[in-house]
Write an enzyme that holds these catalytic residues in place. Structure first.
Site, short mmCIF file in Angstrom:
data_model
loop_
_atom_site.label_atom_id
_atom_site.label_comp_id
_atom_site.label_asym_id
_atom_site.label_seq_id
_atom_site.Cartn_x
_atom_site.Cartn_y
_atom_site.Cartn_z
N GLU A 125 0.63 -1.25 0.13
CA GLU A 125 0.03 -0.10 0.16
C GLU A 125 0.81 1.27 -0.02
OE1 GLU A 125 -2.72 0.40 3.38
OE2 GLU A 125 -3.76 1.94 2.39
N GLU A 294 -5.49 -2.86 12.49
CA GLU A 294 -5.24 -3.58 11.35
C GLU A 294 -6.15 -4.93 11.21
OE1 GLU A 294 -3.54 -1.87 9.29
OE2 GLU A 294 -2.38 -0.70 11.07
N HIS A 297 -9.44 -4.01 9.67
CA HIS A 297 -9.43 -3.75 8.28
C HIS A 297 -10.04 -4.89 7.73
CE1 HIS A 297 -8.04 0.30 7.37
NE2 HIS A 297 -6.75 0.22 7.89
#
Ligand code: BES
Ligand code: ZN
Length: 852
Positions: A125, A294, A297
């Site tokens: 990313e 995280e 997500h």
């Protein structure tokens, strides 16, 4: 060699979005690992995308050495174009195959496939996958991935579930279609801390935290945090994990905190490794939050991803909001809300009120890495908080259920997100959407009137112009208000007023006396409240408000008011402030964590921002002096209370990072910071010597530095911890953070010459140079030495790691707030960086925006 960096920087616009001309039906990758010559062989099945007419076949690629490419088995010629390649392809589904060579060992940008301490790892990313192979590297192209890794490493991991392994190879298959930015690969001689979890529908999941040998003892807390996150997401959002395996890997060289790759989260080791001896309470809290973030997500980001990078806050704002809810539930709502408001005011307001201002959903960018900002993240989360406040908890849940049901497996936009709220609630989101599309912090002014039993609040909202946005339309603002009677009892509990116009009044009738209003409770909107009030009313609210956020806020307003007078007129510290604060911290009925927050003064850069907003040019040294004077006065005035409070806040028994104990230590720490100003560092030295955990050891050291008695302890700390890289980061940081204004640049400069300084490790670089930028009076010292030192190091780092360099340029974003001389010196420092040959696109964009 293809290299996009040689192309002229191009601005990308949201309005130009078009879908890719091809769908990716499957991806199969083979990695033959070698430090300087890794081969990546890709087999990708493409088919024409019926939803678009754009037939151009373009694949992103950066710093790739293409060996060959084939279509349906036949070698073809490709055309190199800026940022990638083009080829002529069939109008029916076809197989693309290619082999490229890359060099992980020399990849210092920490983007794509790189090595950290000999371990292979990836960071894709936002646009790192194009440094691994040729691919449509955009989040709206989703596919399943099959991965084969060939190498001699003991552990070789990728996304999804393992399918086969043997000597020298491992194979993985991820059944969930994903964009390339969620791809991950890790290979190295790692050891694991195992765990397990059973989801609510009975799926057993194997959990692992993978670390360098020697770090096994620092994994237990992270593992517990992961399990708590998994349970919480099932209970609160109904989100269940969807693979048989969930891996976390700790990496020392990492630009960010952590990354949510599907089934294989990669963490900066500072954001996952923890032990009582080496980590502070703040570290534990951050690790718990980031593991949750995280993990969350997996649904908000991975199962439902972003159509394009302009929609970044769709996943980040929502996931920050969710991790904040989690931390609130785990550790207490009031302290979390106060912390978040401080953070927003410290970082996001600076951005929103300066040259870098942009909407949570920007409409153009040059380098997307420069848009992982406090505005996208923290303001993005605030916008969701407002949405929830406006529609109510039940409707919020209904909307989120609909979001997951409707968009699972899709790459979405902010429009999709708002449509879900419209459909779930029947309310129009047209006006509310302005929060996503406009930049700037609204000023919310309020006037009060009382007449014959009717109390009226008249609000007015104004947002100053921001780059590219001159006129600002009014926004929908949820204003939480409660009313208190003169004796402090709450006569009207919190109610959320919905402001939709530029100016609007709200009335309360049939009151028996003029009330005291508590406005913007819980920090119900990210605005700057401008209230006609006085210190007496603030002191009243500090003593009586039933909303903890506003009780704290009243104390904060009082501290700012006295500091402003001290800075600008040399007035002594306000007796009213000191007395009210003294009373508040003695109130044992109040949570110690809350009282610690009351004792924490606003940061010096926040004070500089306040002065600038009020039309005063900030003098960093004067701000520093006033803060020192106020702290000394606090210590003297509360001389009897502080030692008692310090003793009462000691925690018995073995160390636990739980909120209850951490909050007591936070209060003890805040108190120690004051005591050290009057006892010559005696208490701090004792705490340092007796400490059996890092919170108290570092708290002791920090207080010793305040008392200017830290020299021996600084040496002892180094000797004790020189072999622990994460603790050593604290050692670098603390010395710069605590240096006196005139000594800051020299302290930082000396540390950059220390044998343990290394600029290629982002944690060490930030610990040293980030602390330099964070020491307000030291950074802005008259000599200009800190500006020059930071510029020197940004120039050194840029060719190696543009992403971290560009982020740190934000240190200069407030340059126009200062006097002409400082402005000149800061501008010269920035221009010196800009004049470097081959300066990265990242840094060029940041500095040009800051200077514009
Ligand atoms: N997706 C990001 C990580 C990321 C950001 C990768 C920018 C590449 C470029 C991740 O989910 C994230 O947001 N991490 C934050 C921490 C989080 C708790 C807000 C970070 O790394 O700081
Ligand atoms: Zn995130």
């Amino acid at each position: 060699m293809q290299d996009a960096a040689t192309a002229t920087p191009e601005t990308i616009f949201l309005k130009d979005y078009t879908p890719f001309g091809y769908k990716v039906d499957s991806v199969s990758l083979t990695f033959k690992l070698a430090p300087r010559a890794t081969r990546v062989i890709s087999k990708i099945v493409f088919s024409p995308n019926p939803e678009t007419t754009d037939a151009r076949f373009f694949l992103h690629g950066k710093q790739l050495d293409l060996k060959w490419a084939k279509i349906d088995g036949t070698e073809i010629a490709t055309r190199a174009v800026p940022g990638g390649l083009e080829a002529d392809v069939p109008t029916v589904p076809f197989l693309w195959e290619a082999e490229v060579e890359i060099s992980p060992e020399t990849n210092t940008a920490l983007e794509g496939l790189y090595q950290s301490n000999g371990m292979y790892c990836t960071q894709c990313e936002a646009e790192g996958f194009r440094k691994i192979t040729f691919y449509p590297d955009r989040p709206d192209v989703m596919s399943t991935f099959t991965v084969r890794i060939e190498g001699s490493e003991k552990v070789m991991l990728s996304n999804g579930n393992p399918t086969a392994s043997g000597t020298g190879f491992a194979e993985w298959y991820d059944p969930w279609p994903k964009p390339a930015y969620l791809f991950a690969l890790v290979a190295g001689d790692l050891v694991n801390h195992p765990g397990s979890f059973t989801t609510k529908s009975g799926r057993p999941v194997e959990l692992n935290i993978w670390v360098r040998p020697g770090d096994e003892g620092k994994c237990a807390f992270g593992m517990e945090a992961l399990k708590k996150s998994m349970t919480w997401d099932e209970e609160v959002y109904g989100c269940e994990y969807d693979l048989d395996l969930f891996n976390i890997v700790a990496v020392d060289d990492f630009n960010m905190g952590a990354m949510e790759n599907k089934g294989l989260n990669i963490f900066n080791s500072s954001c996952v490794l923890a032990s009582p001896e080496t980590s502070t309470d703040a570290n534990f809290e951050r690790i718990e939050a980031i593991i949750a973030h995280e993990y969350f997500h997996n649904w908000t980001g991975n199962r439902i991803t972003c159509r394009d990078w302009f929609q970044l806050c769709l996943k980040e704002g929502l996931t920050v909001f969710r991790d904040a809810q989690f931390t609130s539930d785990m550790r207490g709502a009031a302290v979390k809300r106060i912390n978040d408001a401080c953070d927003l005011r410290g970082r996001q307001y600076a951005e929103d009120n300066g040259p870098l201002a942009h909407p949570p959903r920007p409409d153009s960018f040059v380098e997307i890495n420069n848009f992982y900002t406090a505005t996208v993240y923290e303001k993005g989360a605030e916008v969701i908080g407002m949405l929830k406040r406006l529609v109510g908890d039940e409707a919020y849940t209904k909307a989120l259920d609909l979001y997951f049901e409707r968009h699972d497996g899709q790459a979405c936009t902010i429009e999709d997100w708002l449509n879900v709220f419209e459909d779930a609630t029947g309310r129009s989101m047209k006006r509310f959407k302005r929060w996503y599309t406009s930049a700037g912090t609204p000023r919310l002014s309020v006037k009060e009137s009382y007449n014959k039993g009717t109390f009226k609040l008249t609000f007015r909202q104004d947002t100053p112009p921001t780059p590219g946005q001159k006129q600002k339309k009014p926004r929908v603002i949820p204003i939480a208000v409660g009313l208190l009677a003169e004796d402090g009892t709450e006569t009207h509990p919190t109610q959320v007023l919905e402001m939709t116009k530029r100016q609007q009044s709200f009335k309360w009738e049939k009151l028996s006396a003029k009330p005291v209003a508590s406005i913007l409770r819980e920090f119900s909107a990210p605005v700057i409240l401008q209230r006609e009030t006085n210190d007496t009313e603030r002191a009243f609210l500090l003593a009586h408000d039933t909303d903890p956020f506003n009780r704290w806020e009243a104390g904060r307003e009082l501290s700012k008011s006295t500091l402003k007078a001290m800075i600008t007129t040399g007035a002594p510290a306000s007796a009213l402030y000191l007395d009210s604060l003294h009373a508040a911290i003695r109130d044992d009925a109040q949570d110690p964590g809350f009282r610690a927050m009351l004792l924490t003064l606003p940061g010096q850069s926040e004070l500089a921002q306040m002065l600038h907003d009020d039309g005063v040019t900030p003098d960093p040294q004067a701000i520093y002096d006033a803060v020192q004077t106020l702290k000394l006065t606090m210590a003297q005035q509360m001389q009897d209370t502080l030692p008692r409070l310090y003793a009462a806040s000691q925690v018995d028994g073995p160390y636990s990072p739980d909120a209850a104990d951490a909050n007591k230590r936070a209060l003890a720490g805040a108190v120690l910071g004051l005591i050290s100003r009057t006892d010559g560092g005696k208490t701090a030295q004792a705490q340092y010597d007796d400490a059996d955990n890092m919170t108290q050891q570092l708290g002791g050291l920090s207080a010793l530095l305040t008392a200017e008695k830290g020299e021996a302890a600084v040496q002892a700390f180094y000797t004790q911890w020189r072999h622990d890289r994460l603790v050593l980061d604290k050692w670098f940081m603390l010395q710069v953070a605590h240096a006196a204004p005139e000594a800051t640049a020299a302290t930082a400069e000396a540390l950059t010459r220390h044998a343990d300084f290394t600029h290629t490790n982002p944690n060490r670089f930030r610990a040293t140079l980030g602390a330099l930028a964070g020491n307000h009076a030291g950074f802005h010292h008259d000599s200009g030495a800190s500006y020059a030192l930071l510029a020197d190091w940004l120039i050194t780092l840029d060719p190696l790691n543009p992403q971290t360099t560009a982020r740190m340029c934000a240190a200069f974003q407030t340059w126009r707030h200062y006097d002409a001389k400082r402005q000149d010196v800061m501008r010269a420092a920035m221009e010196r960086i800009l004049a470097q040959k081959d300066l990265s696109r990242d840094t060029t964009e940041m500095l040009s925006r800051i200077l514009s």
